[in-house]
Design an enzyme around this catalytic site. Structure first.
Site, short mmCIF file in Angstrom:
data_model
loop_
_atom_site.label_atom_id
_atom_site.label_comp_id
_atom_site.label_asym_id
_atom_site.label_seq_id
_atom_site.Cartn_x
_atom_site.Cartn_y
_atom_site.Cartn_z
N LYS A 199 24.80 -46.94 -49.01
CA LYS A 199 24.26 -47.12 -50.35
C LYS A 199 23.97 -48.59 -50.55
O LYS A 199 24.85 -49.44 -50.45
CB LYS A 199 25.29 -46.64 -51.39
N LYS A 225 20.96 -43.95 -49.51
CA LYS A 225 20.47 -44.16 -50.87
C LYS A 225 20.04 -45.61 -51.05
O LYS A 225 20.82 -46.48 -50.69
CB LYS A 225 21.60 -43.81 -51.83
C1 PBG Z 1 27.13 -44.78 -59.62
C2 PBG Z 1 25.80 -44.27 -59.19
C3 PBG Z 1 24.57 -44.93 -59.30
C4 PBG Z 1 23.60 -44.02 -58.89
C5 PBG Z 1 24.26 -42.85 -58.51
N1 PBG Z 1 25.63 -43.03 -58.70
C6 PBG Z 1 24.23 -46.27 -59.84
C7 PBG Z 1 24.82 -47.46 -59.24
O1 PBG Z 1 25.43 -47.44 -58.17
O2 PBG Z 1 24.69 -48.50 -59.88
C8 PBG Z 1 22.12 -44.27 -58.90
C9 PBG Z 1 21.26 -43.07 -58.93
C10 PBG Z 1 19.87 -43.31 -59.36
O3 PBG Z 1 19.40 -44.46 -59.54
O4 PBG Z 1 19.17 -42.30 -59.52
N2 PBG Z 1 27.96 -45.31 -58.68
#
Ligand code: PBG
Length: 323
Positions: free
Chosen positions: A193, A246
């Site tokens: 991520k 992601k």
């Molecule tokens: C939280 C989380 C996030 C997303 C999914 N879970 C945001 C982040 O890490 O700041 C992002 C998903 C999206 O942008 O569609 N941990």
């Protein structure tokens, strides 16, 4: 003469030789939910996506099921007053979200429900880990994630998705689930991520942006490719049932690398910013939104994703139904 164009001469031949197809059963639809009654609330930067009240979301899930969507990832929205440093609400008795998971599972027993495990929607600091004196602490965060995962398992969740990028969390959560008898609850790890600019609309939807600083000490540097394989190795060792990359579209090389080295299914999260870019350009008439959606989902699948979390799921399902 060798003529590749022969295989493109009609739609039926193109369909016959098509190497990649996007399948609705591989899509997971994200739904934002809030406590109480009331109407759905549109999210300005994500046309077509809403925050659903805990009552309205039941009709929405039913509508999606009728369209052939059977997998959902839920994200709860909490008011500032419910947040604290320890994300205590995430495993509290009176957390509406946990009751909602149970309710949805009892109304629609055959659907698959996934939930994030991370502190940010519940944290007054807006971070995924525990913040002490400006530092995001790793090992001190793990027990909070363990409690959160067990609470969601008790509520009936099928898959938990650790999305915080703390080290060692998959192993910690696996043990917490197993120790509490939830050996059947799966873990889809947010393995690679990245600290991406593409999460802006999501943080608006959840009102969960960091109150100070950024997420660069835990989310990955967008410049790094090799490091994703290190994260993969750890997650597999720690017991992840599925791994995720992601964002998706800007990280197709990472999806492809991970697919080559993973022996569990690979998911990709087609995130809020990717959706917003397509919708904004389509609204201006600069791009064909429907074709962009299909090309995006296709390219993510072609890169190697077995599963896609996407805000386009409903639109894709509608399209398939009308074919
Ligand atoms: C939280 C989380 C996030 C997303 C999914 N879970 C945001 C982040 O890490 O700041 C992002 C998903 C999206 O942008 O569609 N941990």
């Amino acid at each position: 003469m060798n003529r590749p164009r022969r295989n493109r001469k009609s739609e039926s031949i193109r369909a016959m030789v098509r190497e990649t197809n996007v399948s609705l059963s591989s899509l997971i639809y994200p739904l934002f939910v809030f406590e109480g009654k009331g109407d759905r609330i549109p999210i300005a930067s994500m046309p077509g996506i809403f925050r659903w009240s805990q009552e309205e979301v039941i009709n929405e899930v039913e509508a999606c099921v009728n369209l052939g969507i059977h997998s959902f990832v839920l994200f709860p929205v909490f008011p500032e007053s419910a947040k604290d440093k320890l994300a205590s609400k995430s495993f509290a008795e009176d957390n509406f979200y946990l009751h909602l998971i149970s309710k949805l599972k009892s109304l629609f027993p055959h659907i698959t429900l996934m939930s994030d495990v991370a502190m940010d929607p519940y944290s007054s600091d807006g971070h995924d880990g525990l913040v002490i004196e400006g530092k995001i602490l790793n090992d001190e965060t793990l027990p909070i994630l363990g409690n959160m995962a067990v609470a969601q398992a008790q509520a009936g969740i099928d898959i938990v998705g650790p999305s915080d990028m703390m080290d060692g969390r998959v192993e910690f959560i696996r043990e917490a689930l197993d120790d509490n008898g939830f050996t059947d609850v799966s873990i889809m790890s947010y393995t690679a991520k990245y600290a991406s600019a593409c999460y802006g609309p999501f943080r608006e939807a959840l009102d969960s942006a960091p109150r100070s600083g950024d997420k660069k000490t835990y989310q990955m540097d967008p410049a790094n490719r090799m490091e994703a394989l290190r994260e993969l190795e750890l997650d597999l060792m720690e017991g992840a049932d599925m791994v995720m990359v992601k964002p998706a579209t800007l990280y197709l090389d990472i999806i492809s690398d991970i697919k080559m080295h993973s022996n569990v299914p690979v998911a990709a999260y087609n995130v809020s910013g990717e959706y917003a870019m397509v919708k904004a350009a389509a609204e201006k008439g600069w791009l064909d939104g429907n074709r962009m959606m299909n090309e995006m989902l296709l390219s993510i699948t072609r890169a190697g994703a077995d599963i896609i979390l996407t805000y386009f799921a409903k639109e894709f399902a509608l399209q398939e139904k009308n074919k």
